[in-house]
Scaffold this active site. Structure first.
Site, mmCIF file in Angstrom:
data_model
loop_
_atom_site.group_PDB
_atom_site.id
_atom_site.type_symbol
_atom_site.label_atom_id
_atom_site.label_comp_id
_atom_site.label_asym_id
_atom_site.label_seq_id
_atom_site.Cartn_x
_atom_site.Cartn_y
_atom_site.Cartn_z
ATOM 1 N N HIS A 214 -5.832 0.391 -2.746
ATOM 2 C CA HIS A 214 -6.741 0.450 -3.883
ATOM 3 C C HIS A 214 -6.479 1.729 -4.682
ATOM 4 O O HIS A 214 -6.332 2.806 -4.125
ATOM 5 C CB HIS A 214 -8.199 0.354 -3.450
ATOM 6 C CG HIS A 214 -8.671 1.415 -2.479
ATOM 7 N ND1 HIS A 214 -8.199 1.548 -1.192
ATOM 8 C CD2 HIS A 214 -9.574 2.408 -2.646
ATOM 9 C CE1 HIS A 214 -8.797 2.559 -0.593
ATOM 10 N NE2 HIS A 214 -9.648 3.100 -1.448
ATOM 11 N N GLY B 86 -11.258 -0.880 -7.797
ATOM 12 C CA GLY B 86 -12.028 -0.026 -8.681
ATOM 13 C C GLY B 86 -11.619 -0.103 -10.132
ATOM 14 O O GLY B 86 -11.810 0.847 -10.895
ATOM 15 N N HIS C 167 0.809 -1.214 0.000
ATOM 16 C CA HIS C 167 0.000 0.000 0.000
ATOM 17 C C HIS C 167 0.844 1.266 0.000
ATOM 18 O O HIS C 167 0.326 2.365 0.214
ATOM 19 C CB HIS C 167 -0.944 -0.008 1.209
ATOM 20 C CG HIS C 167 -1.784 -1.238 1.275
ATOM 21 N ND1 HIS C 167 -1.407 -2.363 1.996
ATOM 22 C CD2 HIS C 167 -2.960 -1.561 0.676
ATOM 23 C CE1 HIS C 167 -2.327 -3.303 1.856
ATOM 24 N NE2 HIS C 167 -3.282 -2.840 1.055
#
Length: 210
Positions: free
Chosen positions: A125, A159, A105
């Site tokens: 994400h 996404g 991340h």
């Protein structure tokens, strides 16, 4: 330049029958199918992995999320680790045949994972996603920072839609990892073919620039 990869991850919400039927059709179009069934017992996850193989999916294309023990028992091709999982070098020492990935991340986390021997990374994400409504997406700029910081493939997750794949590859990603985009689709196979078509187009464009 690595071939652009396409990983599909189970979301822990599908029936076994749907996982098997969809995965068996998806297999020719994807790099790997990840078993991510965190609420399931080890025996049930093992049974699912065996049934995936019985559907004709090559074991090398089946990756296990976090559960190294089940991946070993089932003789799978890959293990995907969380940042809180065993370190890649520990898994490599005991089980050298696995292709080992890790979710990261941050740029520093990516560098550390590469130093520990990860073969590839998931970073995200990247965009807003239903599963992480309360967390800000990290975006394409951070994806590019991570991709430039390491020499192993970085796959974008979070996404991801077919329309966003071009921008993702332009930011330096070596592919995509998709969960909801497949399993929430009315026609998972059709949408998978859309992802694959864009990845192939981007791969051809990259080849022409070399």
């Amino acid at each position: 330049m690595y071939p652009l990869e396409f990983h599909v991850i189970t979301d822990g919400k599908q029936s076994e029958d749907r996982i098997l039927s969809v995965s068996s059709i998806l297999a020719p179009h994807v790099t790997a199918i990840h078993i991510r069934e965190n609420s399931q017992a080890a025996g049930d996850i093992y049974s699912l992995s065996e049934k995936l193989k019985q559907c004709g999916i090559q074991r090398e294309a089946i990756y296990m999320n976090d559960r190294v023990d089940v991946a070993v028992a089932a003789g799978l091709g890959g293990i995907h680790l969380k940042e809180s999982s065993l370190a890649p070098d520990v898994v490599r020492h005991h089980f050298p045949s696995f292709r080992i990935g890790q979710s990261v991340h941050s740029r520093d986390g990516a560098i550390q994972a590469e130093q520990k021997g990860a073969d590839y990374l998931f970073f995200g994400h990247v965009f807003s996603t239903e599963s992480k409504k309360d967390k800000e997406p990290r975006g394409l700029d951070q994806l590019q920072e991570v991709a430039e910081a390491v020499s192993i493939p970085v796959l974008a997750i979070g996404g991801i839609s077919p329309e966003r794949v071009g921008a993702i590859v332009s930011a330096g990603a070596s592919g995509i990892a998709v969960m909801s985009g497949i399993w929430k689709a009315e026609d998972p196979v059709s949408i998978a073919k859309q992802y694959k078509a864009v990845l192939m187009k981007e791969s051809d464009q990259d080849a022409q620039t070399l």
